[in-house]
Scaffold this motif. Structure first.
Motif, mmCIF file in Angstrom:
data_model
loop_
_atom_site.group_PDB
_atom_site.id
_atom_site.type_symbol
_atom_site.label_atom_id
_atom_site.label_comp_id
_atom_site.label_asym_id
_atom_site.label_seq_id
_atom_site.Cartn_x
_atom_site.Cartn_y
_atom_site.Cartn_z
ATOM 1 N N ALA A 120 33.144 -9.105 -18.891
ATOM 2 C CA ALA A 120 32.020 -9.934 -19.342
ATOM 3 C C ALA A 120 32.435 -10.852 -20.484
ATOM 4 O O ALA A 120 32.043 -12.035 -20.527
ATOM 5 C CB ALA A 120 30.867 -9.030 -19.777
ATOM 6 N N ALA A 121 33.243 -10.331 -21.397
ATOM 7 C CA ALA A 121 33.672 -11.150 -22.539
ATOM 8 C C ALA A 121 34.546 -12.305 -22.090
ATOM 9 O O ALA A 121 34.383 -13.441 -22.576
ATOM 10 C CB ALA A 121 34.430 -10.265 -23.541
ATOM 11 N N PRO B 175 33.401 -20.431 -16.633
ATOM 12 C CA PRO B 175 33.921 -21.132 -15.457
ATOM 13 C C PRO B 175 32.805 -21.666 -14.565
ATOM 14 O O PRO B 175 31.703 -21.118 -14.516
ATOM 15 C CB PRO B 175 34.708 -20.042 -14.724
ATOM 16 C CG PRO B 175 34.025 -18.776 -15.115
ATOM 17 C CD PRO B 175 33.567 -18.972 -16.535
ATOM 18 N N ASP B 176 33.120 -22.747 -13.868
ATOM 19 C CA ASP B 176 32.228 -23.205 -12.797
ATOM 20 C C ASP B 176 32.370 -22.320 -11.572
ATOM 21 O O ASP B 176 31.414 -22.114 -10.820
ATOM 22 C CB ASP B 176 32.566 -24.651 -12.413
ATOM 23 C CG ASP B 176 32.413 -25.610 -13.571
ATOM 24 O OD1 ASP B 176 31.303 -25.671 -14.133
ATOM 25 O OD2 ASP B 176 33.408 -26.270 -13.923
ATOM 26 N N LEU C 150 28.724 -9.101 -12.007
ATOM 27 C CA LEU C 150 27.760 -9.038 -13.115
ATOM 28 C C LEU C 150 28.076 -10.096 -14.167
ATOM 29 O O LEU C 150 27.170 -10.765 -14.689
ATOM 30 C CB LEU C 150 27.796 -7.649 -13.751
ATOM 31 C CG LEU C 150 27.122 -6.528 -12.950
ATOM 32 C CD1 LEU C 150 27.547 -5.170 -13.501
ATOM 33 C CD2 LEU C 150 25.604 -6.668 -12.991
ATOM 34 N N ALA C 151 29.354 -10.260 -14.481
ATOM 35 C CA ALA C 151 29.755 -11.234 -15.494
ATOM 36 C C ALA C 151 29.441 -12.658 -15.048
ATOM 37 O O ALA C 151 28.961 -13.486 -15.846
ATOM 38 C CB ALA C 151 31.240 -11.088 -15.801
ATOM 39 N N ALA D 29 26.900 -15.335 -16.836
ATOM 40 C CA ALA D 29 27.437 -16.571 -17.421
ATOM 41 C C ALA D 29 27.080 -17.809 -16.620
ATOM 42 O O ALA D 29 27.148 -18.930 -17.131
ATOM 43 C CB ALA D 29 28.957 -16.470 -17.553
ATOM 44 N N GLY D 30 26.735 -17.631 -15.344
ATOM 45 C CA GLY D 30 26.491 -18.764 -14.464
ATOM 46 C C GLY D 30 27.752 -19.168 -13.728
ATOM 47 O O GLY D 30 28.854 -18.722 -14.059
#
Length: 273
Positions: A55-56, A63-64, A88-89, A93-94
């Motif tokens: 996640a970090a 990133p895209d 999940l990450a 973050a999208g």
């Protein structure tokens, strides 16, 4: 585009990184211990079993697209839980997720499998990859799940090295005549995955070669290309052993190939060149 390749130091990951840099993208990639050799890539050590670390990293790079090409066949946590951690990450973050899966999710009882076929694994690795698919679909419904087969290319894969070792007597072993897959060239696979990353696609896609060949025939093709004597390759039937796993698994890529610009060549073609 900002692209993060999880498992970027592996065979497929390295090709993805090389092509992404060549296309002008900003590329970061992960390795378990040693960075890859592709220049222009921002390398980070990452253990996908560590949910917080995943996640970090994703949160910091933003990133895209994330392409998850990481796996360890003997490690359920890395293969299944790791895929969930990446999904999940990315969801937090999208961005888009392209998750690389395997024909190992199938038993071989149906022989030919289209994208809508339900996984029925018969090996621990296949079960882990099937569990990873379930997690990715539940966490990131817009993700692409790209199932592939044996990955070869220009003499650099483990499969090709094994055949050379057999043909030169450096190793002993048997290539099975009843163990059938649809091998794909690493360059074709990487190009197709990057196409899927940039396209408005989601769900399961099959990305494998157009030829169904046995491990033995594949070995003979590799040996001939490399100027080695295929008669030195020992053949046998896997059905006569106690090895687990599917025998004949053929991924039907018709649906995916319809919209891909990248042509997914068969082994009989790309091992002749």
């Amino acid at each position: 585009m900002r692209i993060l390749i999880v498992g970027g130091s592996g065979f497929l990951g390295s090709e993805l990184a090389r092509r992404s840099i060549a296309e002008g993208h900003v590329v970061a990639a992960t390795c378990l211990s040693r960075p890859g050799k592709v220049e222009g890539v921002e390398w980070s050590a990452l253990d996908v079993r560590d949910r917080r670390a995943v996640a970090a990293l994703v949160g910091a790079f933003r990133p895209d697209v994330v392409v998850n090409a990481a796996f360890r066949q003997a490690d359920w946590t890395a293969t299944a839980d790791g895929a969930a951690h990446v999904a999940l990450a990315v969801s937090a973050a999208g961005g888009r997720l392209v998750h690389v899966s395997s024909d190992a999710v199938f038993s071989g009882r149906a022989v030919t499998y289209a994208e809508e076929c339900v996984p029925d694994p018969v090996s621990p690795y296949g079960a882990a990859k099937a569990a990873a698919e379930v997690a990715v679909r539940a966490i990131a419904p817009a993700a692409v799940i790209a199932r592939t087969s044996l990955i070869l290319g220009d003499g650099r894969s483990g499969h090709e090295s094994f055949v050379r070792d057999l043909a030169t007597g450096r190793r002993q072993g048997t290539l099975f005549t009843d163990d059938v897959r649809c091998p794909v060239h690493v360059g074709d696979l990487a190009a197709a995955l990057l196409e899927l990353a940039a396209a408005d696609r989601q769900g399961v896609h099959h990305v494998a070669g157009s030829d169904a060949v046995s491990r033995y025939e594949l070995g003979c093709l590799v040996a001939r290309r490399d100027g080695l004597d295929p008669s030195r390759l020992a053949r046998g039937r896997r059905a006569d052993t106690d090895l687990t796993g599917p025998l004949d698994v053929r991924l039907d890529c018709t649906m995916t190939q319809r919209f891909l610009r990248t042509r997914l060549r068969g082994a009989r073609e790309f091992l002749q060149s």
